[in-house]
Design an enzyme around this catalytic site. Sequence first.
Site, PDB file in Angstrom:
ATOM      1  CG  HIS A 152      -0.408   0.443   2.494  1.00 41.26           C
ATOM      2  ND1 HIS A 152      -0.012  -0.444   3.465  1.00 41.26           N
ATOM      3  CD2 HIS A 152      -0.178   1.683   2.994  1.00 41.26           C
ATOM      4  CE1 HIS A 152       0.439   0.225   4.519  1.00 41.26           C
ATOM      5  NE2 HIS A 152       0.346   1.514   4.251  1.00 41.26           N
ATOM      6  CG  ASP A 192       0.097  -3.803   3.072  1.00 46.35           C
ATOM      7  OD1 ASP A 192       0.205  -3.274   1.952  1.00 46.35           O
ATOM      8  OD2 ASP A 192       0.049  -3.148   4.140  1.00 46.35           O
ATOM      9  CB  SER A 207       3.127   2.045   6.183  1.00 46.95           C
ATOM     10  OG  SER A 207       1.956   2.071   6.949  1.00 46.95           O
TER      11      SER A 207
END
Length: 318
Positions: free
Chosen positions: A63, A93, A172
């Site tokens: 992402h 992911d 992230s």
Amino acid sequence: MVDDAERDALDAYSRVVSGVAARLLPSVASLTITGERRGRTGVVGTGSAVVFTNDGFLLTNAHVVGRATRGTASFSDGREAGFTVIGRDRLSDLAVIRADGATPEPAELGSADTLAVGQLVVAVGSPLGLSGSVTAGVVSGLGRSMPAQSGRAVRIIEDVIQTDAALNPGNSGGALADSTARVVGINTAVAGVGLGLAVPINDTTQRIVSALLREGRVRRAFLGVATSPAPVPPELAGRIGRSRGVRIVHVESASPAEAAGLRVGDLIVTVGGEPVDDAQSLQRRMFADAIGEPLAIITYRNGAMVDVIARPVELTDG
């Protein structure tokens, strides 16, 4: 007032965290993602990534890179390098990118299978654009599930690590490490106040990364269930010699699981003749070699063993 024993404990804690930070900070990059938005090329996102090979490959979140193909990686020693997206897998992911120039020494990948609830972990990344940030906390939970977007469909990422180490946007793709600075997870989401999630580094993850390096994508078999770790009832534990299994919490409509007769509440005991005692046990079966093949599944339902045959299909990104 802090006594000597408490001061010693705090000093030991600080030494561990600072040691992890010293080892990992050089290996964690701050990413700037380049792409098109409203017909113009520019910055479309930011995040973090972890160097994991000597020849310039980094691991991050799918992402974070989105549909972009390029960007810039910045390191704590001041160097910058353009990068190319090698492959991405929305269902885990995870994404692999490769820097166009030299990169620092890679981080050491560990195994989330060794983690225990309450264990110290350290998160390294670039939250809110602040590169080289370090936070510490503990493993709050293991075996969690979280939704992931794949095309227009929502799937479930299994076996996620839950931590209370402070995570913010930009973390992230960064590293979640144990006390020896081995990367045991890739930070992926901020689920709420005091609640962060990370994709675990384990055998399944390594298989995904290998596929991304080799083919740029991961071919998966799709069964159509979401599961959660669950204790095995005492009357069953004695028969199968295990105290843990996985319970089905969702069966997708028109899926191979539904066609085979699997139901919400079923406790999966074996898949393909192999014991299933965690989400990873099931995930390991859901790769390309299972597509279209009959798969024997034994579940425990209403006090009885139930045998079904499912035929997984190829998971499509849509």
